[in-house]
Design a protein around this motif. Structure first.
Motif, PDB file in Angstrom:
ATOM      1  N   ASP A 133       0.824  -1.208   0.000  1.00  0.00           N
ATOM      2  CA  ASP A 133       0.000   0.000   0.000  1.00  0.00           C
ATOM      3  C   ASP A 133       0.861   1.262   0.000  1.00  0.00           C
ATOM      4  O   ASP A 133       0.555   2.236  -0.696  1.00  0.00           O
ATOM      5  CB  ASP A 133      -0.929   0.005   1.217  1.00  0.00           C
ATOM      6  CG  ASP A 133      -1.923  -1.147   1.195  1.00  0.00           C
ATOM      7  OD1 ASP A 133      -2.185  -1.668   0.086  1.00  0.00           O
ATOM      8  OD2 ASP A 133      -2.422  -1.529   2.270  1.00  0.00           O
ATOM      9  N   ALA A 134       1.954   1.236   0.769  1.00  0.00           N
ATOM     10  CA  ALA A 134       2.817   2.417   0.851  1.00  0.00           C
ATOM     11  C   ALA A 134       3.487   2.716  -0.481  1.00  0.00           C
ATOM     12  O   ALA A 134       3.688   3.874  -0.855  1.00  0.00           O
ATOM     13  CB  ALA A 134       3.881   2.212   1.936  1.00  0.00           C
ATOM     14  N   MET A 135       3.834   1.667  -1.226  1.00  0.00           N
ATOM     15  CA  MET A 135       4.508   1.837  -2.520  1.00  0.00           C
ATOM     16  C   MET A 135       3.532   2.012  -3.671  1.00  0.00           C
ATOM     17  O   MET A 135       3.945   2.184  -4.815  1.00  0.00           O
ATOM     18  CB  MET A 135       5.394   0.614  -2.791  1.00  0.00           C
ATOM     19  CG  MET A 135       6.562   0.463  -1.827  1.00  0.00           C
ATOM     20  SD  MET A 135       7.445  -1.107  -2.052  1.00  0.00           S
ATOM     21  CE  MET A 135       8.030  -0.958  -3.726  1.00  0.00           C
ATOM     22  N   ASP A 136       2.233   1.969  -3.377  1.00  0.00           N
ATOM     23  CA  ASP A 136       1.200   2.097  -4.416  1.00  0.00           C
ATOM     24  C   ASP A 136       1.389   1.067  -5.528  1.00  0.00           C
ATOM     25  O   ASP A 136       1.204   1.365  -6.716  1.00  0.00           O
ATOM     26  CB  ASP A 136       1.204   3.513  -5.026  1.00  0.00           C
ATOM     27  CG  ASP A 136       0.678   4.556  -4.051  1.00  0.00           C
ATOM     28  OD1 ASP A 136      -0.145   4.201  -3.199  1.00  0.00           O
ATOM     29  OD2 ASP A 136       1.109   5.721  -4.140  1.00  0.00           O
ATOM     30  N   VAL A 137       1.782  -0.144  -5.127  1.00  0.00           N
ATOM     31  CA  VAL A 137       2.009  -1.187  -6.124  1.00  0.00           C
ATOM     32  C   VAL A 137       0.738  -1.491  -6.905  1.00  0.00           C
ATOM     33  O   VAL A 137       0.766  -1.737  -8.117  1.00  0.00           O
ATOM     34  CB  VAL A 137       2.540  -2.471  -5.445  1.00  0.00           C
ATOM     35  CG1 VAL A 137       2.708  -3.594  -6.468  1.00  0.00           C
ATOM     36  CG2 VAL A 137       3.859  -2.195  -4.748  1.00  0.00           C
ATOM     37  N   MET A 138      -0.412  -1.444  -6.231  1.00  0.00           N
ATOM     38  CA  MET A 138      -1.670  -1.766  -6.901  1.00  0.00           C
ATOM     39  C   MET A 138      -2.080  -0.711  -7.925  1.00  0.00           C
ATOM     40  O   MET A 138      -2.983  -0.937  -8.724  1.00  0.00           O
ATOM     41  CB  MET A 138      -2.778  -1.933  -5.863  1.00  0.00           C
ATOM     42  CG  MET A 138      -2.559  -3.095  -4.897  1.00  0.00           C
ATOM     43  SD  MET A 138      -2.544  -4.705  -5.724  1.00  0.00           S
ATOM     44  CE  MET A 138      -4.245  -4.811  -6.261  1.00  0.00           C
TER      45      MET A 138
END
Length: 536
Positions: free
Chosen positions: A149-154
């Motif tokens: 979530d922190a890396m906005d992988v989605m």
């Protein structure tokens, strides 16, 4: 997804041309194939909708065989499942089939027929990536999810969906089916969203420790989020990267010219001086053709091109009957010892004189000019002197500078191994050494530009947070295993997309016949319908 298509050419019946007497049927038995479709041709012709939904098919193609073994007049005898473009794909591939000429009663078969079963099938082991391993602890999964979530992988998922749907909708021959396929894929992607998040977390947990993931996530959700959203520094870095070749060129040029004589205006005037009055040569020739600026630039010695050294050459040539030049001799070149004279002689064939000059000597002058260097990058004013000091501390760990250095050093190694024709080895080596000095000076320039960009973009608090993160286990982990993490995420996406394909196919096939249910199909060797080895 890469599919495997098994092609089986089985024995078939063939007919002969009509005769006055009883017809005698020519039969092609055990066709001997000389050529078959290549793997690339097979993959390119797999229908897009079926490709993304993982649907298999069996198509029977009937063709006539001419005396040379080529297939003509092909048509689809059967297609299962129908309506997905497999028949059209099979016909497109029929051009790649060719039999060795067949004999019937000692004569080449002409007008016979052959039936070709073409099996479009998935690989037996169609999962391209293994499932990421289960985390070693609940804490590892928790931190993995937090890092996802922190890396906005989605955030990349909409792009994946857009690419899939765009490819499916491009199948314009079946717009209604394309719409249904797109809806099925969209449904499957939405249903698998949380599963994808989970496998992403497992992938990251397989690369980083709990402490490393926590450090990266803490920074990314705290000061890192604000820093990442500020695009000014990235824009300035691109400008600084583009400025490095200019800084290198200027520094190298100046370093060489401080020790060796470089071309000046007076030197150029000497090369371009008029011939003596009693010299009978053609001193100001009228050229019918001459090299372009691009030709001259291309023949310039590589290292001189790299550092922006100008050169000038004066040569004497004999004029031939057709206006070409021959027996050219360099009379003067400046600077000497770097290959400008030899470079000028490479251009002789580009010149043509007007008629009437046969047998006369002709003066040839060539100037190798460099465009002026670009202006240095314009940087904003740093916020404070304290910000500059913090930025300088950050800059000491910036590997971008090392990337610039390695790139130029690689060029110099190549150039150093190819001394230009006519160059003096000692002069050439001095220029190479000037280039190495230029690299060091240019790195100092861009290093200070980078410091100024950091100090102008970020506040002291942000710079302090960046320094603190650099001392954390997360920074070191990203530096050492960032590429490994990217690979793990990509494999996780591939793995989960196989599940999406299965779900989308089941949804799509609820209202239509889709042939074999691949998900339920047991692992098995090719069936009798495809006895030959499959090609991936």
């Amino acid at each position: 997804m890469v599919w495997r298509i098994a092609v089986a050419a089985l024995a078939a019946l063939a007919s002969t041309a009509a005769t006055a007497g009883p017809a005698k049927r020519a039969t092609v038995t055990n066709p001997d194939w000389e050529t078959l479709p290549s793997p690339q041709a097979l993959a390119e012709n797999y229908p897009k909708i079926a490709n993304h939904l993982g649907i298999e098919a069996l198509v029977i193609v009937e063709c006539k065989v001419n005396p040379l073994g080529r297939l003509v007049g092909c048509g689809v005898a059967s297609e299962e499942p129908a309506g997905l473009g497999f028949g059209k794909a099979a016909l497109a591939m029929s051009q790649w089939f060719q039999m060795r000429p067949q004999l019937f009663d000692g004569r080449p078969v002409d007008g016979g027929e052959v039936r070709i079963p073409i099996r479009f099938s998935l690989p037996e082991d169609r999962t391209a990536a293994e499932a990421p391993p289960e985390p070693t602890s609940p804490g590892a999964l928790r931190e993995g999810l937090r890092l996802v979530d922190a890396m906005d992988v989605m955030a990349s998922l909409p792009k994946v969906e857009e690419a899939l749907l765009s490819d499916v909708k491009a199948d314009a021959d079946a717009p209604a089916l394309a719409t249904s396929a797109a809806e099925a894929l969209r449904f499957a992607l939405a249903a698998r969203r949380d599963d994808l998040r989970q496998v992403y977390a497992r992938a990251l947990a397989s690369v980083f420790s709990v402490a490393e993931m926590a450090a990266i996530a803490d920074f990314a959700t705290g000061p890192g989020r604000e820093i990442k959203s500020d695009t000014r520094f990235a824009a300035l870095q691109r400008q600084i990267g583009a400025d490095f070749p200019r800084a290198f060129r200027v520094a190298s040029h100046d370093a060489f010219c401080r020790r060796d004589a470089c071309l000046t205006e007076s030197d150029a005037k000497r090369i371009w001086r008029a011939a003596e009055p009693d010299d009978e040569r053609i001193d100001s020739p009228k050229w019918l053709s001459e090299p372009s600026a691009k030709d001259i630039s291309s023949s310039k010695p590589d290292v001189a091109q790299l550092v922006g050294l100008d050169g000038a050459v004066r040569a004497s040539c004999a004029a031939l009957k057709d206006g070409r030049l021959d027996h050219c001799v360099v009379e003067e070149e400046f600077p000497s010892g770097l290959g400008f004279g030899a470079a000028a002689l490479e251009l002789v064939d580009k010149y043509r004189l007007a008629s009437g000059a046969e047998g006369k000597q002709v003066t040839l002058r060539i100037g190798f000019n460099s465009p002026p260097p670009s202006e240095p990058v314009a940087l904003p004013t740093p916020r404070t002197t304290s910000a500059v000091e913090l930025a300088r501390r950050l800059g000491r760990g910036d590997e971008t500078m090392e990337t610039y250095r390695r790139k130029i050093e690689a060029q110099l190694l190549v150039i150093q191994g190819h001394t230009p024709d006519g160059a003096d080895p000692k002069t050439f080596e001095r220029l190479i050494e000037a280039c190495r000095q230029g690299v060091r000076e240019a790195l100092d320039v861009v290093q200070e530009e980078n410091v100024a960009a950091l100090a102008a973009t970020f506040s002291e608090d942000q710079l302090t947070a960046l320094l603190a993160f650099r001392d954390s286990p997360g920074w070191k982990a990203q530096k050492e295993r960032g590429d490994k993490a990217e690979t793990a995420l990509l494999n996780a996406l591939k793995y989960e997309m196989e599940r999406v394909t299965d779900d989308a196919r089941r949804e799509f096939c609820k209202t239509r016949a889709c042939g074999i249910d691949v998900a339920a199909k047991p692992k098995a060797h090719p069936t009798a319908a495809s006895p030959e080895s499959s090609t991936r």
